[in-house]
Design a protein around this motif. Structure first.
Motif, short mmCIF file in Angstrom:
data_model
loop_
_atom_site.label_atom_id
_atom_site.label_comp_id
_atom_site.label_asym_id
_atom_site.label_seq_id
_atom_site.Cartn_x
_atom_site.Cartn_y
_atom_site.Cartn_z
N HIS A 1 -6.51 -13.28 -8.18
CA HIS A 1 -6.57 -12.17 -9.38
C HIS A 1 -5.09 -11.52 -9.17
CE1 HIS A 1 -7.59 -8.24 -11.25
NE2 HIS A 1 -8.64 -8.74 -11.40
N SER A 2 -4.72 -11.28 -10.28
CA SER A 2 -3.10 -10.52 -10.40
C SER A 2 -3.07 -9.45 -9.57
CB SER A 2 -2.95 -10.29 -11.97
OG SER A 2 -3.07 -10.97 -12.74
N ASP A 3 -4.27 -8.53 -9.46
CA ASP A 3 -4.16 -7.27 -8.55
C ASP A 3 -4.08 -7.61 -7.01
OD1 ASP A 3 -4.43 -5.92 -10.90
OD2 ASP A 3 -6.54 -5.30 -10.30
N HIS A 4 -4.52 -8.88 -6.77
CA HIS A 4 -4.26 -9.37 -5.49
C HIS A 4 -2.61 -9.56 -5.01
CE1 HIS A 4 -8.59 -11.38 -5.34
NE2 HIS A 4 -8.32 -10.09 -4.54
N ILE A 5 -2.14 -10.25 -6.00
CA ILE A 5 -0.74 -10.37 -5.79
C ILE A 5 0.15 -9.14 -5.58
CG2 ILE A 5 1.35 -11.48 -6.75
CD1 ILE A 5 -0.71 -13.38 -7.84
N ILE A 6 -0.08 -8.09 -6.75
CA ILE A 6 0.73 -6.96 -6.51
C ILE A 6 0.34 -6.06 -5.36
CG2 ILE A 6 0.78 -4.69 -7.84
CD1 ILE A 6 2.02 -7.15 -9.39
N SER A 7 -0.99 -6.24 -4.84
CA SER A 7 -1.58 -5.56 -3.55
C SER A 7 -0.59 -6.13 -2.39
CB SER A 7 -2.81 -5.64 -3.47
OG SER A 7 -3.60 -4.79 -4.28
N ALA A 8 -0.52 -7.51 -2.43
CA ALA A 8 0.10 -8.29 -1.47
C ALA A 8 1.57 -7.73 -1.30
CB ALA A 8 0.13 -9.54 -1.51
N LEU A 9 2.16 -7.73 -2.49
CA LEU A 9 3.75 -7.35 -2.62
C LEU A 9 3.72 -5.98 -1.99
CD1 LEU A 9 4.58 -8.59 -6.25
CD2 LEU A 9 5.15 -9.66 -4.04
N LYS A 10 2.97 -4.99 -2.09
CA LYS A 10 3.17 -3.50 -1.79
C LYS A 10 2.80 -3.72 -0.17
CE LYS A 10 1.69 -1.38 -6.13
NZ LYS A 10 0.84 -0.43 -6.87
N GLY A 11 2.23 -4.71 0.48
CA GLY A 11 1.82 -4.57 1.71
C GLY A 11 0.72 -4.12 1.95
N HIS A 12 -0.28 -4.18 1.05
CA HIS A 12 -1.82 -3.68 1.42
C HIS A 12 -2.61 -4.89 1.77
CE1 HIS A 12 -1.12 0.29 -0.28
NE2 HIS A 12 -0.37 -0.22 -1.47
N ILE A 13 -2.16 -5.80 1.78
CA ILE A 13 -3.25 -6.94 2.27
C ILE A 13 -2.79 -7.58 3.61
CG2 ILE A 13 -4.40 -9.29 1.67
CD1 ILE A 13 -3.99 -8.83 -1.13
N SER A 14 -3.86 -7.67 4.75
CA SER A 14 -3.49 -8.35 5.89
C SER A 14 -3.97 -9.87 5.95
CB SER A 14 -4.22 -7.63 6.79
OG SER A 14 -5.63 -7.63 6.62
N ASP A 15 -3.62 -10.39 6.88
CA ASP A 15 -3.52 -11.94 7.04
C ASP A 15 -4.99 -12.25 6.96
OD1 ASP A 15 -2.68 -14.56 7.44
OD2 ASP A 15 -2.63 -14.41 9.56
N ASN A 16 -5.29 -13.37 6.40
CA ASN A 16 -6.75 -14.05 6.48
C ASN A 16 -7.52 -13.40 5.46
OD1 ASN A 16 -6.51 -16.18 8.25
ND2 ASN A 16 -6.35 -14.84 9.90
N TYR A 17 -7.24 -12.24 4.80
CA TYR A 17 -8.05 -12.11 3.52
C TYR A 17 -8.60 -13.01 2.76
CZ TYR A 17 -9.44 -9.70 -0.92
OH TYR A 17 -10.31 -9.53 -2.05
#
Length: 332
Positions: free
Chosen positions: A161-177
């Protein structure tokens, strides 16, 4: 001697050897040429493919040791940043996971197969989680994520999902999600980082595109990549953005035979220009390369192309970290 009407193609004979000379060779002269011989004893033919090269328009260091040494000695501009983080984004089969394997293999000194790569025939991404891959003890880590898929039933892009990528760029997603297509990241997820630091943010976004598929890329997938790039550019502290264009050997006969001819290939330059136009990326931010695929031994020329691209990504990511760090200091 035989010459065509325009005086462009000349055939000469020296004993049993025939030669073809093409004056002022241009793109339209690329073709398969065949000579047919006949006499009372019978006939014979011989063919050759003529490929038109151009003057080398970008130089590459074709010795890997200096580049490897430079990266091994590299220091991040901010001592508090443990690793420069790179996020790889692109369609299925473009080579995201293979790039990670190739880079890790270069520094390990042997081919590395840890990150599962999708084959051309599956049409599905092997990567279902947000996975971090460190490069030995070096201050670099690459994140792999689900590829951009296209649902064959309704034509809508699937996968991440596009939102996943933006969240990742901002540093909101941790490893293994684990990704769930079309479902955005929610703040109540245990993998959601509420207050990301510079150590969590992505420092360089790398779009991975296959050179031999640029023309055939689905418009909706292209639009999704462009949208993500545009959203990334809107971030207050936007990460740097590059394109790694893979499969140069499949896209061009010249580079298939000799990777050192990559920046002398008209075909590769045309593919880069097409990629630049479709994605809105400057040419100097696009780096053609080849991943390990069928080979069972390390190839220095292949390594040099990859190292050239990765070195630029490292410097670009470090510029982002330095810029972000300066902003934080001014804000204090």
């Amino acid at each position: 001697m035989e010459q065509d009407a325009e005086g462009k193609h000349t055939i000469t004979q020296n004993g049993t050897t025939f030669s073809l000379t093409i004056r002022n060779a241009a793109k339209e002269d690329e073709a398969k040429f065949t000579i047919n011989l006949r006499n009372k004893s019978g006939s014979a033919s011989c063919s050759a493919m003529v490929i038109v090269g151009i003057m080398e328009w970008r130089t590459v260091q074709w010795k890997q040791v200096p580049m490897i040494t430079t990266l091994k000695n590299f220091k991040v501009s901010n001592e508090e940043v443990r690793e420069l983080l790179f996020l790889l984004l692109g369609p299925i089969g473009a080579g995201k996971s293979s790039i990670i394997n190739t880079i890790k293999g270069i520094f390990e000194g042997h081919q590395f197969i840890d990150c599962l790569a999708a084959s051309d025939s599956t049409g599905k991404s092997f990567t279902t989680k947000y996975q971090k891959f460190s490069i030995g003890t070096l201050p670099f880590a690459l994140y792999d994520m689900m590829g951009l898929e296209k649902d064959q039933k309704n034509g809508e892009p699937e996968g991440v999902h596009s939102d996943h990528i933006i969240s990742a760029l901002k540093g909101h997603i941790s490893d293994n999600y684990e990704f769930k297509p079309k479902v955005p990241m929610y703040e109540d997820s245990k993998y959601y980082i509420r207050d990301p630091t510079l150590n969590d943010k992505i420092h360089c976004l790398v779009s991975v595109i296959a050179a031999d598929r640029v023309t055939l890329m689905d418009d909706k997938v292209i639009q999704k990549i462009k949208t993500i790039r545009a959203e990334a550019s809107k971030l207050g502290d936007q990460p740097t953005q590059l394109v790694f264009m893979t499969r140069v050997d499949t896209a061009c006969t010249l580079t298939q035979e000799d990777l050192t001819k990559t920046y002398q290939s008209k075909k590769i330059k045309e593919k880069m220009e097409e990629c630049s136009t479709k994605l809105g990326v400057p040419m100097n931010c696009i780096f053609p390369l080849k991943n390990y695929h069928e080979e069972n031994k390390m190839n220095e020329k292949l390594n040099c192309l990859v190292l050239e691209a990765f070195t630029q990504a490292v410097y670009s990511a470090n510029v982002y970290v330095k810029r972000f760090s300066c902003k934080e200091k001014h804000a204090e």
